[in-house]
Design an enzyme around this catalytic site. Structure first.
Site, PDB file in Angstrom:
ATOM      1  N   LYS A 198       0.906  -1.236   0.033  1.00 38.89           N
ATOM      2  CA  LYS A 198       0.010  -0.037  -0.149  1.00 38.89           C
ATOM      3  C   LYS A 198       0.944   1.210   0.021  1.00 38.89           C
ATOM      4  O   LYS A 198       1.604   1.715   0.856  1.00 38.89           O
ATOM      5  CB  LYS A 198      -0.917   0.268   1.208  1.00 38.89           C
ATOM      6  CG  LYS A 198      -2.085   0.972   0.930  1.00 38.89           C
ATOM      7  CD  LYS A 198      -2.642   1.862   1.986  1.00 38.89           C
ATOM      8  CE  LYS A 198      -1.874   2.816   2.666  1.00 38.89           C
ATOM      9  NZ  LYS A 198      -1.856   4.111   1.901  1.00 38.89           N
ATOM     10  N   GLY A 251       6.834   4.722   8.687  1.00 38.16           N
ATOM     11  CA  GLY A 251       5.842   5.972   8.608  1.00 38.16           C
ATOM     12  C   GLY A 251       6.284   6.696  10.005  1.00 38.16           C
ATOM     13  O   GLY A 251       7.183   6.639  10.743  1.00 38.16           O
ATOM     14  N   SER A 252       5.174   7.261  10.341  1.00 41.49           N
ATOM     15  CA  SER A 252       5.015   7.957  11.731  1.00 41.49           C
ATOM     16  C   SER A 252       5.013   6.809  12.962  1.00 41.49           C
ATOM     17  O   SER A 252       4.414   5.910  12.909  1.00 41.49           O
ATOM     18  CB  SER A 252       3.822   8.923  12.146  1.00 41.49           C
ATOM     19  OG  SER A 252       2.482   8.091  11.841  1.00 41.49           O
ATOM     20  N   THR A 253       5.567   7.221  13.869  1.00 39.88           N
ATOM     21  CA  THR A 253       5.625   6.473  15.429  1.00 39.88           C
ATOM     22  C   THR A 253       4.120   6.342  15.791  1.00 39.88           C
ATOM     23  O   THR A 253       3.852   5.276  16.172  1.00 39.88           O
ATOM     24  CB  THR A 253       6.544   7.108  16.139  1.00 39.88           C
ATOM     25  OG1 THR A 253       7.941   7.089  15.897  1.00 39.88           O
ATOM     26  CG2 THR A 253       6.416   6.321  17.654  1.00 39.88           C
ATOM     27  N   GLU A 254       3.654   7.219  15.675  1.00 39.40           N
ATOM     28  CA  GLU A 254       2.039   7.402  15.942  1.00 39.40           C
ATOM     29  C   GLU A 254       1.290   6.264  15.181  1.00 39.40           C
ATOM     30  O   GLU A 254       0.502   5.219  15.976  1.00 39.40           O
ATOM     31  CB  GLU A 254       1.310   8.775  15.573  1.00 39.40           C
ATOM     32  CG  GLU A 254       0.014   8.754  16.149  1.00 39.40           C
ATOM     33  CD  GLU A 254      -0.563  10.149  15.283  1.00 39.40           C
ATOM     34  OE1 GLU A 254       0.354  11.010  14.774  1.00 39.40           O
ATOM     35  OE2 GLU A 254      -1.766  10.212  15.436  1.00 39.40           O
ATOM     36  N   GLY A 256       2.936   3.760  13.525  1.00 32.57           N
ATOM     37  CA  GLY A 256       3.484   2.358  13.968  1.00 32.57           C
ATOM     38  C   GLY A 256       2.784   2.071  15.086  1.00 32.57           C
ATOM     39  O   GLY A 256       2.640   0.500  15.200  1.00 32.57           O
ATOM     40  N   GLU A 273       9.771   1.047  10.528  1.00 35.07           N
ATOM     41  CA  GLU A 273      10.871   2.025  10.646  1.00 35.07           C
ATOM     42  C   GLU A 273      10.118   3.290  10.752  1.00 35.07           C
ATOM     43  O   GLU A 273       9.203   3.755   9.930  1.00 35.07           O
ATOM     44  CB  GLU A 273      11.421   1.923   9.074  1.00 35.07           C
ATOM     45  CG  GLU A 273      12.664   2.474   9.084  1.00 35.07           C
ATOM     46  CD  GLU A 273      12.717   3.673   8.344  1.00 35.07           C
ATOM     47  OE1 GLU A 273      12.596   4.744   9.336  1.00 35.07           O
ATOM     48  OE2 GLU A 273      12.742   4.087   7.408  1.00 35.07           O
ATOM     49  N   CYS A 307      13.458  10.351   7.844  1.00 36.32           N
ATOM     50  CA  CYS A 307      13.115  10.017   9.337  1.00 36.32           C
ATOM     51  C   CYS A 307      14.632  10.240   9.967  1.00 36.32           C
ATOM     52  O   CYS A 307      14.778  10.244  11.105  1.00 36.32           O
ATOM     53  CB  CYS A 307      13.005   8.525   9.064  1.00 36.32           C
ATOM     54  SG  CYS A 307      13.774   7.609   8.055  1.00 36.32           S
ATOM     55  N   GLU A 404       9.398  15.474  16.169  1.00 37.07           N
ATOM     56  CA  GLU A 404       9.880  15.124  14.744  1.00 37.07           C
ATOM     57  C   GLU A 404       9.044  16.216  13.679  1.00 37.07           C
ATOM     58  O   GLU A 404       7.813  16.298  13.587  1.00 37.07           O
ATOM     59  CB  GLU A 404       9.622  13.850  14.104  1.00 37.07           C
ATOM     60  CG  GLU A 404       9.961  13.558  12.886  1.00 37.07           C
ATOM     61  CD  GLU A 404       9.870  12.275  12.204  1.00 37.07           C
ATOM     62  OE1 GLU A 404       8.918  11.799  12.216  1.00 37.07           O
ATOM     63  OE2 GLU A 404      11.082  11.586  11.849  1.00 37.07           O
TER      64      GLU A 404
HETATM   65  P1  NAI Z   1       1.739   8.356   8.255  1.00 38.33           P
HETATM   66  O1  NAI Z   1       2.559   7.473   9.444  1.00 38.33           O
HETATM   67  O2  NAI Z   1       0.383   8.623   8.726  1.00 38.33           O
HETATM   68  O3  NAI Z   1       1.575   7.563   6.748  1.00 38.33           O
HETATM   69  C1  NAI Z   1       2.838   6.509   6.446  1.00 38.33           C
HETATM   70  C2  NAI Z   1       1.776   5.436   5.709  1.00 38.33           C
HETATM   71  O4  NAI Z   1       0.985   4.776   6.721  1.00 38.33           O
HETATM   72  C3  NAI Z   1       0.995   6.094   4.524  1.00 38.33           C
HETATM   73  O5  NAI Z   1       0.915   4.895   3.695  1.00 38.33           O
HETATM   74  C4  NAI Z   1      -0.412   6.009   5.205  1.00 38.33           C
HETATM   75  O6  NAI Z   1      -1.404   5.745   4.428  1.00 38.33           O
HETATM   76  C5  NAI Z   1      -0.328   4.822   6.305  1.00 38.33           C
HETATM   77  N1  NAI Z   1      -1.241   4.785   7.329  1.00 38.33           N
HETATM   78  C6  NAI Z   1      -1.643   6.108   7.806  1.00 38.33           C
HETATM   79  N2  NAI Z   1      -2.638   5.728   8.876  1.00 38.33           N
HETATM   80  C7  NAI Z   1      -2.867   4.381   8.744  1.00 38.33           C
HETATM   81  C8  NAI Z   1      -3.612   3.321   9.681  1.00 38.33           C
HETATM   82  N3  NAI Z   1      -4.105   3.675  10.596  1.00 38.33           N
HETATM   83  N4  NAI Z   1      -3.249   2.115   9.411  1.00 38.33           N
HETATM   84  C9  NAI Z   1      -2.356   1.640   8.459  1.00 38.33           C
HETATM   85  N5  NAI Z   1      -1.699   2.338   7.787  1.00 38.33           N
HETATM   86  C10 NAI Z   1      -1.797   3.866   8.034  1.00 38.33           C
HETATM   87  O7  NAI Z   1       2.409   9.690   7.999  1.00 38.33           O
HETATM   88  P2  NAI Z   1       2.001  10.835   7.750  1.00 38.33           P
HETATM   89  O8  NAI Z   1       0.657  11.353   8.140  1.00 38.33           O
HETATM   90  O9  NAI Z   1       2.128  11.042   5.949  1.00 38.33           O
HETATM   91  O10 NAI Z   1       3.202  11.798   8.192  1.00 38.33           O
HETATM   92  C11 NAI Z   1       3.164  12.355   9.561  1.00 38.33           C
HETATM   93  C12 NAI Z   1       4.265  12.322  10.258  1.00 38.33           C
HETATM   94  O11 NAI Z   1       4.861  11.075  10.199  1.00 38.33           O
HETATM   95  C13 NAI Z   1       5.504  13.158   9.638  1.00 38.33           C
HETATM   96  O12 NAI Z   1       5.349  14.411   9.689  1.00 38.33           O
HETATM   97  C14 NAI Z   1       6.618  12.410  10.121  1.00 38.33           C
HETATM   98  O13 NAI Z   1       6.850  13.089  11.103  1.00 38.33           O
HETATM   99  C15 NAI Z   1       6.420  11.070   9.887  1.00 38.33           C
HETATM  100  N6  NAI Z   1       6.867  10.325   9.100  1.00 38.33           N
HETATM  101  C16 NAI Z   1       7.861   9.485   8.962  1.00 38.33           C
HETATM  102  C17 NAI Z   1       8.336   8.926   8.001  1.00 38.33           C
HETATM  103  C18 NAI Z   1       9.577   7.922   8.167  1.00 38.33           C
HETATM  104  O14 NAI Z   1      10.395   7.691   6.975  1.00 38.33           O
HETATM  105  N7  NAI Z   1       9.926   7.384   9.289  1.00 38.33           N
HETATM  106  C19 NAI Z   1       7.774   8.774   6.768  1.00 38.33           C
HETATM  107  C20 NAI Z   1       6.574   9.632   6.806  1.00 38.33           C
HETATM  108  C21 NAI Z   1       5.971  10.466   7.786  1.00 38.33           C
END
Ligand code: NAI
Ligand code: MG
Length: 501
Positions: A198, A251-254, A256, A273, A307, A404
């Protein structure tokens, strides 16, 4: 606002972007079950460039079933490791053959500078597949001599097998869309897993083009399924689906933590990650020019949407003004503009949401008393542009220090001399993804590297990635290591076999 020097797009890119974008399920491109679509934006202008199928629970379910079929039966589990490796290698080759096209697509969709996409994202993605292709033939168990105290007369032949973990759900972010797809798919395919991927809703296009290349490479139907859609719907359905054996998330720790909760139901395997707030420590004896350029790029590369961004810059007092002045000068020199302008060094934030989030942090930092010695605000006009920013006079409990930001914002913090307090301050975060140290003193460099609680420490360099180097987090930055041979462990499980002789 910007000189319109954007490159003429490759005709294949405009054609692809203009096509109808569907889901890849069981080898077929299909519309979402609901028929719904969602818009994809060019973050340099805020304009819609494409509509993409909005996958949801039912599509995820179909994709998981297709992946299960492909894992259990059909040609995929019968392929020799060598043939499997050859397919993965071929995918790497196809990415290189389409380098320019993929780079333009990535730049248009994500906003990153075209020169960065050409030099980093696309070649690194190809290299990851080439590296992982070699592992397909090197997945081994052990033979083990056992003693069995309660059966002293008996003799056994015991050995271990490494088997693919099964059907994997992979959820990836938008900061390196193609490269994150490669990090996830490479080891899964090399080990013989099947996948439901996804992509992030902000940047689905390069993964869809990759899906076409996966078909062109000759992977059997259902081995890779791609479902575009939103996190709260498609992503959540994937993480909770009882038909998958493992979920891999970046993605985000939240989110995660939500993934872990969703996976807890049936205890599926999880690798994560997540975020970071990485310390970058500059000692007085560092090569100053190198440290200025290196610590600036540690935060400003990919607009700080990394990240591992070096977002907390700890600098020894005696060189603070020089080093931070140098980083501020670098920040002011950065050419901010649309990614598709060949002169651009920093593009827009990926989305309006991310733009508002970063601007919110800037406002919070400045209102809490931090001072911007470079940047500090947004750029006016169309698109989601933020100024490269260097903050000083921060306090340890400010939001800009604790959270972050994921934008081009670094906080510079002076320290008197290298002692345990500096290490303590550097480690004073819930995260532990990466760290940097800059010094000409080799013993100090390695001593500091040993004390920093982070999955990666760079010495006199930053953002050095290689398919052979494991990457992942301490603390709340994640579980597991991607890349290198650790990635093979992440997608296999060990079986002990014991035969009485
Ligand atoms: P996010 O963690 O919401 O999104 C990342 C992925 O997770 C996307 O594919 C999204 O569709 C999916 N996702 C979102 N909610 C989900 C859920 N409940 N269940 C399963 N999958 C879900 O991150 P977002 O909202 O784009 O960015 C927010 C913050 O997260 C950023 O400001 C940054 O601090 C952090 N982040 C960290 C990343 C990293 O490389 N570690 C990458 C992207 C964001
Ligand atoms: Mg989110």
């Amino acid at each position: 606002m910007f000189a319109a020097a954007e490159i003429g797009l490759d005709e294949r890119v405009t054609r692809f972007v203009g096509e109808r974008h569907r889901l890849l399920i069981g080898g077929q491109w299909v519309d979402a079950a609901t028929g719904k679509t969602f818009p994809v934006y060019n973050p340099a202008s805020g304009e819609v460039i494409a509509q993409v199928a909005e996958g949801d629970r039912e599509d995820i379910d179909r994709a998981v079933k297709a992946a299960r079929r492909a894992f259990e039966s059909g040609p995929w589990p019968r392929l020799t490791p060598s043939d499997r490796g050859r397919l993965v290698w071929k995918l790497g080759d196809l990415i290189l053959e389409h380098l320019e096209e993929l780079a333009e697509l990535e730049s248009w969709d994500n906003g990153k500078p075209i020169r960065v996409a050409r030099a980093a994202d696309v070649p690194l993605a190809a290299d990851l597949f080439h590296y992982m292709a070699g592992w397909a033939t090197k997945i081994e168990g052990n033979t083990i001599s056992i003693s069995v105290p309660y059966a002293p007369e008996a003799r056994f032949h015991a050995y271990t097998l490494r088997e693919p973990v099964g059907v994997v759900g992979q959820i990836i972010p938008w900061n390196f869309p193609l490269l994150m797809a490669a990090w996830k798919l490479g080891p899964a395919l090399a080990t013989g897993c099947t996948v439901v991927l996804k992509p992030a809703e902000e940047t689905p296009l390069s993964a869809l083009r990759l899906g076409e290349l996966i078909q062109e490479a000759g992977f059997p139907d259902g081995v890779v399924n791609i479902v575009t859609g939103f996190g709260e719907t498609a992503g959540a359905a994937l993480a909770a689906h009882p038909g998958i054996d493992k979920v891999a998330f970046t993605g985000s720790t939240e989110v995660g933590k939500l993934i872990v909760q969703a996976a807890a139901n049936d205890l599926k395997k999880v690798s994560l990650e997540l975020g970071g707030k990485s310390p970058n420590v500059v000692l007085h004896d560092a090569d100053l020019d190198l440290a200025v350029a290196g610590t600036a790029s540690a935060i400003f590369f990919n607009h700080g949407q990394c990240c591992c961004a070096g977002s907390r810059l700890f600098v020894e007092e005696s060189i603070f003004d020089k080093l931070v002045g140098g980083v501020a000068d670098e920040a002011k020199k950065i050419k901010v503009g649309p990614g598709l302008d060949p002169n651009t060094q920093m593009g827009p934030m990926v989305s309006e949401t991310q733009y508002n989030r970063v601007c919110g942090y800037l406002e919070a930092g400045l209102s809490e008393g931090a001072k911007a010695v470079a940047g500090g605000g947004k750029l006016s006009g169309k698109g989601y542009f933020v100024e490269p920013t260097v903050l000083v006079d921060t306090k340890p409990d400010m939001k800009v220090i604790r959270e972050e930001i994921f934008g081009p914002v670094v906080a510079a913090i002076p320290f008197k001399e290298l002692d345990d307090d500096v290490i303590k301050a550097a480690n004073d975060t819930i995260y532990g993804l990466a760290a940097g140290v800059w010094t000409r003193d080799i013993s100090k460099a390695h001593a500091v590297a040993g004390k920093l609680k982070a999955g990666t420490v760079w010495i006199n360099c930053y953002n050095i990635f290689d398919a052979a180097l494991p990457f992942g987090g301490y603390k709340q930055s994640g579980w597991g290591r991607e890349m290198g041979h650790d990635a093979i462990d992440l997608y296999t499980q060990k079986k002990a076999v014991c035969a009485a002789l």
